[in-house]
Design an enzyme around this catalytic site. Structure first.
Site, PDB file in Angstrom:
ATOM      1  N   HIS A 125       0.113   0.166   4.346  1.00 46.42           N
ATOM      2  CA  HIS A 125       1.535   0.407   4.054  1.00 46.42           C
ATOM      3  C   HIS A 125       1.713   1.929   3.926  1.00 46.42           C
ATOM      4  CE1 HIS A 125       5.101   0.522   1.383  1.00 46.42           C
ATOM      5  NE2 HIS A 125       5.349  -0.723   1.745  1.00 46.42           N
ATOM      6  N   ASP A 202      -5.185  -1.143  -2.884  1.00 47.61           N
ATOM      7  CA  ASP A 202      -3.755  -1.394  -3.005  1.00 47.61           C
ATOM      8  C   ASP A 202      -3.580  -2.908  -3.115  1.00 47.61           C
ATOM      9  OD1 ASP A 202      -1.179  -2.142  -2.388  1.00 47.61           O
ATOM     10  OD2 ASP A 202      -0.974  -0.855  -0.636  1.00 47.61           O
ATOM     11  N   GLN A 205       0.096  -6.850  -2.593  1.00 43.39           N
ATOM     12  CA  GLN A 205       0.353  -8.199  -2.058  1.00 43.39           C
ATOM     13  C   GLN A 205      -0.650  -9.231  -2.574  1.00 43.39           C
ATOM     14  OE1 GLN A 205       2.961  -9.087  -0.540  1.00 43.39           O
ATOM     15  NE2 GLN A 205       3.793  -7.080   0.012  1.00 43.39           N
ATOM     16  N   LYS A 228       6.445  -7.785  -7.283  1.00 44.71           N
ATOM     17  CA  LYS A 228       5.903  -8.664  -6.236  1.00 44.71           C
ATOM     18  C   LYS A 228       5.127  -9.832  -6.839  1.00 44.71           C
ATOM     19  CE  LYS A 228       5.567  -4.905  -2.902  1.00 44.71           C
ATOM     20  NZ  LYS A 228       6.646  -5.186  -1.951  1.00 44.71           N
ATOM     21  N   CYS A 366       7.218  -0.985   6.711  1.00 51.21           N
ATOM     22  CA  CYS A 366       6.598   0.218   6.146  1.00 51.21           C
ATOM     23  C   CYS A 366       5.154   0.376   6.630  1.00 51.21           C
ATOM     24  CB  CYS A 366       6.634   0.216   4.617  1.00 51.21           C
ATOM     25  SG  CYS A 366       8.281   0.308   3.970  1.00 51.21           S
TER      26      CYS A 366
HETATM   27  N1  PLP Z   1       1.425  -1.609  -0.618  1.00 54.63           N
HETATM   28  C1  PLP Z   1       1.747  -2.773  -0.034  1.00 54.63           C
HETATM   29  C2  PLP Z   1       0.692  -3.542   0.696  1.00 54.63           C
HETATM   30  C3  PLP Z   1       3.066  -3.241  -0.131  1.00 54.63           C
HETATM   31  O1  PLP Z   1       3.393  -4.403   0.435  1.00 54.63           O
HETATM   32  C4  PLP Z   1       4.016  -2.463  -0.824  1.00 54.63           C
HETATM   33  C5  PLP Z   1       5.420  -2.896  -0.880  1.00 54.63           C
HETATM   34  O2  PLP Z   1       5.908  -3.588  -0.019  1.00 54.63           O
HETATM   35  C6  PLP Z   1       3.613  -1.282  -1.435  1.00 54.63           C
HETATM   36  C7  PLP Z   1       2.310  -0.881  -1.305  1.00 54.63           C
HETATM   37  C8  PLP Z   1       4.554  -0.449  -2.222  1.00 54.63           C
HETATM   38  O3  PLP Z   1       4.967  -1.143  -3.361  1.00 54.63           O
HETATM   39  P1  PLP Z   1       6.118  -0.569  -4.296  1.00 54.63           P
HETATM   40  O4  PLP Z   1       7.296  -0.285  -3.371  1.00 54.63           O
HETATM   41  O5  PLP Z   1       6.399  -1.665  -5.251  1.00 54.63           O
HETATM   42  O6  PLP Z   1       5.604   0.662  -4.934  1.00 54.63           O
END
Ligand code: PLP
Length: 408
Positions: A125, A202, A205, A228, A366
């Site tokens: 992402h 990270d 998900q 999430k 993203c």
């Molecule tokens: N990493 C992953 C795999 C994501 O799906 C997301 C959000 O969609 C993020 C990071 C970023 O999360 P946040 O916008 O809650 O900081």
């Protein structure tokens, strides 16, 4: 269609825990990877805090402040137990995954470093790309990107080849938000450790779907977002191993993160507070703890089986449509299944599905570099949670057929 009932609380019962489905009885919500819906328990916890306990934490001597502090710090302890951290000092509140990753990158930037290279993967992402790109540029390191296989999984051989004596940190996701791939976290952590590199996972998900034990995974950092996993927006967590956090310089500065301030200098607070400048998101932390309680009230194995069954149904339905290509169909997955429609632009598809009350996400998710690597402009993503039912998948497939017939 497979009509086998899931164990534990049934989807209908779970659905009743979420007021949004009473407000929108016709809604088929397949966008939980973007943000999940919120159960009543979370909404009540936030309301209860503001109505019954609202005060700032840690400072005042009055009763309300003590109650707010107890609720806030109990939330931290609940999250510690939820992810298997060794102590509350390892649980740092952030605004979400993005801020958690930025915290680590910003802090590393301030260090005297002997290693400067950063390894990420093609699956990431933007929030797990851009902070590292910026850091590499700042410290004069290389950003190395491990390839994915044609099946949509991290190519472990390529990743191993990209690690070296100069690797500072390896950062990758537990579950891909764009393809749903479930990555072998423990294996990658072990690999990185043999080269003496730090590892950040990270987990945005993952935490809503998979039981996490950061010690078993063997990572140095684990980042995730409350929204999430049934919690509120604006709150998330950076888990950091205590001995690693102790070596990191502070990032944001101000109140709360200090021990003593004079005009000649400042000494900093102990963990985790030294990384939490300013008034924290108290209601958010309390809401996230309620989300954790909610998740723990479900039969997690049954919920996970149920989600897998829904994705398998979606996959077999989609694979029967000429012109629809399921992405990474055979990769181990969690929560997410994506597809490309060769005949209909994903934006048109999103609009036509929305007209039939199907809420899902289309586009680059993203993950622009991943889309480029896959040679597609975007994908349509089906993402599920325990409140989804087989009926939701049937309605998706039906709505998709109608949308395609309209545009054919
Ligand atoms: N990493 C992953 C795999 C994501 O799906 C997301 C959000 O969609 C993020 C990071 C970023 O999360 P946040 O916008 O809650 O900081």
């Amino acid at each position: 269609m497979n009509t086998q009932a899931p164990r534990g609380k049934q989807p209908d019962e779970i659905r009743r825990d979420f007021p949004i489905f009473s407000a929108h009885p016709d809604l088929v919500y397949l966008d939980s990877a973007a943000t999940t819906q919120k159960p009543r328990r979370v909404l009540d916890a936030i309301r209860d805090y503001y109505e019954q306990r609202n005060a700032n934490v840690h400072r005042a001597a009055h009763t309300l402040a003590t109650e707010a502090t107890v609720a806030f710090e109990s939330a931290r302890a609940r999250v510690r137990d939820f992810i298997g951290a060794a102590s509350v000092g390892e649980v740092i509140w952030t605004r979400g995954t993005t801020e958690a990753i930025n915290l680590v990158a910003a802090s590393l930037r301030e260090m005297e470093l002997t290693r400067r290279d950063i390894v990420i993967t093609e699956l990431e992402h933007h929030s797990n790309i851009v902070p590292w790109q910026q850091l590499a540029a700042k410290i004069g390191g290389k950003l190395k990107v491990a390839r994915i296989t044609s099946g949509g999984e991290i190519d472990l051989e390529d990743l191993a080849a990209k690690l070296g004596d100069k690797t500072l940190i390896v950062a990758f996701n537990h579950v891909s938000n764009a393809l749903g791939t479930l990555n072998p976290v423990a294996e990658i952590c072990a690999l990185a450790r043999t080269r003496g590199a730090l590892v950040l996972v990270d987990g945005a998900q993952a935490t809503g779907h998979i039981e996490i034990d950061v010690k078993e995974l063997g990572c140095d950092f684990y980042a995730f977002s409350g929204h999430k996993m049934f919690g509120p927006t604006g709150i998330g967590v950076l888990y950091g191993r205590e001995d690693v956090l102790e070596t990191l310089p502070v990032w944001q500065t101000g109140g709360e993160m200090i021990e003593r301030v004079s005009f000649d200098g400042t000494t900093f607070n102990r963990l985790p507070y030294r990384f939490e400048a300013g008034t924290p998101n108290i209601a958010g932390a309390i809401g996230l703890a309620a989300a954790v309680e909610y998740i723990q009230s479900l039969d997690r194995a049954a919920a996970s089986e149920h989600e897998h069954r829904l994705l398998a149904l979606a996959r077999s339905g989609l694979q029967q449509i000429d012109g629809v290509r399921v992405m990474a169909p055979d990769a181990p997955r969690s929560g997410v299944l994506s597809f490309v429609d060769e005949d209909v632009h994903h934006q048109d598809l999103g609009t036509l599905l929305n007209e039939q009350s199907i809420a899902l996400r289309t586009g680059h998710h993203c993950a622009m570099p991943l889309m480029e690597r896959l040679g597609v402009a975007g994908v349509t993503r089906v993402s599920v949670a325990p409140y989804n039912s087989e009926e939701d998948i049937a309605r998706l497939l039906d709505a998709l057929a109608k949308a395609r017939a309209l545009l054919a």
